[in-house]
Design a protein around this motif. Structure first.
Motif, PDB file in Angstrom:
ATOM      1  N   VAL A 171       0.834  -1.211   0.000  1.00 44.30           N
ATOM      2  CA  VAL A 171       0.000   0.000   0.000  1.00 44.30           C
ATOM      3  C   VAL A 171       0.867   1.258   0.000  1.00 44.30           C
ATOM      4  O   VAL A 171       1.976   1.256   0.548  1.00 44.30           O
ATOM      5  CB  VAL A 171      -0.972   0.036   1.216  1.00 44.30           C
ATOM      6  N   HIS A 172       0.353   2.307  -0.628  1.00 46.10           N
ATOM      7  CA  HIS A 172       0.967   3.638  -0.573  1.00 46.10           C
ATOM      8  C   HIS A 172      -0.084   4.583  -0.019  1.00 46.10           C
ATOM      9  O   HIS A 172      -1.158   4.706  -0.597  1.00 46.10           O
ATOM     10  CB  HIS A 172       1.369   4.130  -1.962  1.00 46.10           C
ATOM     11  N   VAL A 173       0.250   5.246   1.087  1.00 48.39           N
ATOM     12  CA  VAL A 173      -0.720   6.138   1.727  1.00 48.39           C
ATOM     13  C   VAL A 173      -0.347   7.594   1.437  1.00 48.39           C
ATOM     14  O   VAL A 173       0.846   7.944   1.416  1.00 48.39           O
ATOM     15  CB  VAL A 173      -0.754   5.882   3.257  1.00 48.39           C
ATOM     16  N   PHE A 174      -1.361   8.415   1.207  1.00 48.40           N
ATOM     17  CA  PHE A 174      -1.156   9.854   0.954  1.00 48.40           C
ATOM     18  C   PHE A 174      -1.949  10.646   1.976  1.00 48.40           C
ATOM     19  O   PHE A 174      -3.091  10.312   2.277  1.00 48.40           O
ATOM     20  CB  PHE A 174      -1.664  10.231  -0.438  1.00 48.40           C
ATOM     21  N   ASP A 175      -1.336  11.707   2.504  1.00 50.40           N
ATOM     22  CA  ASP A 175      -2.107  12.599   3.394  1.00 50.40           C
ATOM     23  C   ASP A 175      -1.649  14.033   3.167  1.00 50.40           C
ATOM     24  O   ASP A 175      -0.460  14.309   3.030  1.00 50.40           O
ATOM     25  CB  ASP A 175      -1.939  12.217   4.867  1.00 50.40           C
ATOM     26  N   LYS A 176      -2.613  14.930   3.165  1.00 48.41           N
ATOM     27  CA  LYS A 176      -2.278  16.340   2.943  1.00 48.41           C
ATOM     28  C   LYS A 176      -1.611  16.950   4.171  1.00 48.41           C
ATOM     29  O   LYS A 176      -0.956  17.970   4.085  1.00 48.41           O
ATOM     30  CB  LYS A 176      -3.514  17.135   2.554  1.00 48.41           C
ATOM     31  N   GLY A 177      -1.793  16.331   5.333  1.00 46.74           N
ATOM     32  CA  GLY A 177      -1.230  16.870   6.576  1.00 46.74           C
ATOM     33  C   GLY A 177       0.263  16.576   6.697  1.00 46.74           C
ATOM     34  O   GLY A 177       0.833  15.827   5.912  1.00 46.74           O
ATOM     35  N   ARG A 178       0.857  17.189   7.758  1.00 46.97           N
ATOM     36  CA  ARG A 178       2.290  16.953   7.989  1.00 46.97           C
ATOM     37  C   ARG A 178       2.527  15.679   8.783  1.00 46.97           C
ATOM     38  O   ARG A 178       3.634  15.185   8.873  1.00 46.97           O
ATOM     39  CB  ARG A 178       2.914  18.146   8.716  1.00 46.97           C
TER      40      ARG A 178
END
Ligand code: FAD
Ligand code: NAI
Length: 328
Positions: free
Chosen positions: A28-35
């Motif tokens: 899996v590759h996870v993306f988040d806009k937060g830091r």
């Protein structure tokens, strides 16, 4: 070549799905806009230490979640919080003890999602603006115009209003997400140089701009902090004052707090405010997760189940289960 699965959102729902998929042998590759991780279950670093401005505690009622929480406690990421609870109604503050077991991340709420990140590839500071299909696979476009992919399947684990545009390739799912309204919460933290002379650790508030107050350092692992209180406004008050300046929000909610707490409250030596635009779903839904298995697009989050930490975690598990059941 193994084509990974993309997960948008590193809150508890996205990381629950990520863990379940990775345990089943998927990449899996996870993306988040937060830091950092955690979303509404994160903690804010401040001069007064790490403060839980979003989720305050969680309960575990489903057997699977009870078992998971046991694992988090064993790993040292979570602990039981045993607050002295009060209730405030019609100007009356009364002790309100109960038998409910309440859990928190330790030494801060974000410890749990931080622990769940282990072994998982995450791109922080990456806001996904579009999920689109190439010839065979999915690709993600971010706010900088960079394209990520290819991905075999995509799990969207963000609040419903933010999920809607990302689900454009599956209009039926996008329509369901668009129908979910989420309500805001203004959160304020106020700190005092010396501890307030009250036994209160948490208070449920009725018929007031405030909905909840908690003494942050009464939670396990936070006892070295100054005496800082987290105040949450009701959804209604937050909606009505959505564009109020932070200083004014602090003043108003601190004023309400000073009135209810039942002891003399000095001016705070520390304060901050945070506006959660999508704090909680307006209604309750029991979807578990949304799925378009033919296309390989899934959505999960608290808005699919109960609007609480437990529901978000279970929703991530359900998205992973449905995805795995449709793998070739
Ligand atoms: P989120 O935590 O919102 O995670 C979504 C993630 O997606 C975020 O990290 C966000 O940065 C990211 N994201 C969004 N859009 C994009 C994008 N386009 N690209 C990349 N990343 C994106 N629950 C309880 O059980 N007990 C409580 O006491 C409690 N109190 C609460 C108090 C407040 C003030 C708030 C706001 C919530 C509270 N909750 C509580 C609810 C609980 O926090 C949530 O139900 C739960 O954390 C939701 O998890 P989630 O993973 O579904 O969503
Ligand atoms: P819970 O069982 O402790 O609380 C559920 C509700 O029961 C409380 O909101 C409160 O009204 C009442 N209650 C419970 N114990 C009480 C007591 N001792 N005295 C008086 N009233 C009591 O926890 P659960 O079911 O896990 O709910 C999570 C909490 O998270 C709720 O309080 C909910 O309002 C809050 N929440 C807040 C959000 C926000 O945006 N501010 C978003 C999502 C959840």
């Amino acid at each position: 070549m193994t084509v990974p699965i993309a997960i948008i959102g590193a809150g508890i729902a996205g990381l629950s799905a990520a863990q379940a998929l990775q345990s089943a042998g998927q990449t899996v590759h996870v993306f988040d806009k937060g830091r950092g991780s955690g979303g509404r279950m994160s903690s804010k670093r401040s001069d007064a230490g790490a403060l839980d401005l979003g989720a305050q505690y969680f309960t575990a009622r489903d057997r699977r979640f009870v078992e998971q929480v046991r694992g988090w406690v064993a790993a040292g990421w979570a602990a039981e919080w045993k607050p002295q609870l009060f209730n405030y109604r019609d100007g009356m503050l009364t002790p309100s003890p109960d038998e409910q077991t309440r859990w928190v991340g330790a030494p801060r709420m974000s410890a749990i999602t931080r622990g769940l990140l282990e072994g998982i590839t995450v791109n922080f500071g990456c806001r996904i603006t579009e999920v689109f299909r190439g010839v065979d696979y999915w690709h993600l476009q971010d706010a900088e115009g960079v394209s990520h992919g290819p991905y075999e399947r995509v799990v969207i684990a963000v609040p419903a209003p933010q999920a809607t545009p990302l689900l454009a390739a599956a209009p039926k799912l996008a329509g369901i997400a668009a129908g979910v309204q989420m309500e805001p919460t203004w959160a304020v933290a106020v700190g005092f140089d010396s501890a307030l002379p009250t036994p209160m650790d948490g208070c449920f508030v009725q018929d007031n701009p405030l909905d909840w107050v908690a003494r942050n350092r009464s939670k396990p692992g936070r006892d070295a902090q100054p005496d800082t209180w987290v105040l949450h406004a009701t959804s209604n008050w937050s909606k009505q004052h959505i564009d109020l300046a932070k200083d004014t929000v602090i003043e108003r909610l601190w004023g309400e707090f000073a009135e209810l707490v039942g002891c003399v409250v000095p001016a705070p030596s520390f304060s901050l405010a945070h506006r959660w635009l999508y704090a909680r779903p307006a209604g309750n839904h029991e979807w578990g997760a949304l799925a378009d298995p033919d296309q390989g697009l899934y959505a999960c989050g608290d808005w699919c189940l109960s609007g609480r930490v437990e529901g978000a975690w279970l929703s991530g598990q359900e998205a992973a289960r449905r995805l795995l059941e449709h793998l070739d």
